[in-house]
Design an enzyme around this catalytic site. Sequence first.
Site, PDB file in Angstrom:
ATOM      1  CB  SER A 229      40.071  39.053  33.255  1.00 26.03           C
ATOM      2  OG  SER A 229      39.927  38.032  34.208  1.00 26.03           O
TER       3      SER A 229
ATOM      4  CG  HIS B  98      36.348  38.117  37.719  1.00 25.67           C
ATOM      5  ND1 HIS B  98      36.492  36.771  37.993  1.00 25.67           N
ATOM      6  CD2 HIS B  98      36.578  38.252  36.387  1.00 25.67           C
ATOM      7  CE1 HIS B  98      36.800  36.126  36.877  1.00 25.67           C
ATOM      8  NE2 HIS B  98      36.852  37.005  35.889  1.00 25.67           N
TER       9      HIS B  98
END
Length: 537
Positions: free
Chosen positions: A353, A464
Amino acid sequence: MRVMMRLRLGGGGFRAQGAAGAAAKSDLGKQPFMEQLDQGPAEPAASSAPAMLDPRHSERLLKKVSMLMHEAVHMRNSSLPNATLRQLREDYLKLNMDYRQRALILLGTQFGVDRERVKGLIQHYMSLNPVDSTAESSGEKLSDSGSEAAHFRTERDLRAALVPLSSRLFEQMNGQVGGLKFLVDLRADLKTTLHTKNLPSLRALDSDLQGLFATWLSPACLELHRLTWNDPACLLEKIVTYEAVHPITNLYDLKRRLGIGRRCFGYFHPAMPGEPLVFIEVALTKGIESSVQKVLFGEPPCDETEATTALFYGITSTQPGLKGIELGNFLIKRVVHLLRQEMPGVQTFATLSPIPGFMHWLLAKLATQCKLIEESKDQSEIHKLREDLLRPDEEIKLEACRDGKNSKGAVGFLYDILSSDRHEWASSEKLVEALRPPLLRLCARYILQEKKRGAALDPVTNFHVRNGASVEQLNWMGDTSRKGLDASAGLMVNYRYRLEDIEANNQAYLNRRVIAASPAVLGLLQQPGSDSLQGKL
């Protein structure tokens, strides 16, 4: 209307232009992507941008839109709204953005709650004789006098009165072909309007639409589809256009992302055919990768039978009008479940990410410290207000890299080299080695410790960890593209989804704002010589 896709192949570049509407029907949509490209130029798709109209015509059109709103809301004949709502959609889309904003203000102010009726119902409710709640909770038979029935009837009427007329319009529009897509685009216009006209009526309108979308777009209503090279060209064109995390550069890039060792899944709604709401890109690898360039452009993907890890390297929400609607978290969990069924050998699920806000946060911190040093003459005052962004050993290494012309000290030198848009430091081996320890440590602090209203400051981290992931590792030079260097000095992060810990991590974050992290990440924050940190922050 044929679907248009213009390709620019010079210099290895590829760009899709003029995405066709989801409702466009064409023989091309039924053919494989490459076959469609061989058929030559196609008729241009209709532009969704409204034409510039004469102000007097725009005023008349705005009045017509307002009239159609009234007709649709107050119409009792269920056979007529289809034509009225269709005309409303067509006329609204003819307005330019200024007049659309005026239409939205009309919708928010003139189609709200009837406050006089609400006030009257509340007064009537308060005047009713109280019902014996003790008898009701104990299960005793209640009196059949009119008092209890009056309470329930007034409560029902009050609930109905508190529903704004705009919500009735939205529900009617959602029942029409193309209505859901129209409402999604209308909320995108509303979001744009709120940036310049932050009115309470518009905020209420936005909140009502968001609540309706959360119901209409629940996971049970969505369809999961694996995107492949053989999907219609109009759909693949949208994937190219919407991809914002790692832009698709050419045909080979697109085919690689949809081919062997890769997966791409999207959520679709039956009322918006051919329009992905959110999609996720997955690489099947032998371990957790640390470089997005390697995933995108490196060695050929590994044999799928040898893969042990599903690496989520891109997730894209395609509709600005669905901001705030939880779709990505459901998509990740659905894809994890699907991959576990299809590929039992894949046991590790992680992301690669970006860290989009890191440099913005760090440069603001460095600028504040530089200003403090420049303006403060009293050294004791500097010592009190100064924030120790750099450790002594890190300062020494940076000082060794500083040339004689720079007299701002280590903090000022760090600000100068990181704020340069040329990123010359990334090509200097000496600077790269000097910057690595402080940037890794400061990035760990940014991800784990910097908060906004109790939540993680970084939006990707917040997404997340809310889903139950843990911060697994930081990757130095994980994204060496210009975009990666601008946003996070090339750093990327892996969030890991351990299925047995997802629920516990989710509850720890939501209830106590605790972010789960691996010992390796926590070790970056540890002071030299101090005891090891706990497993969570």
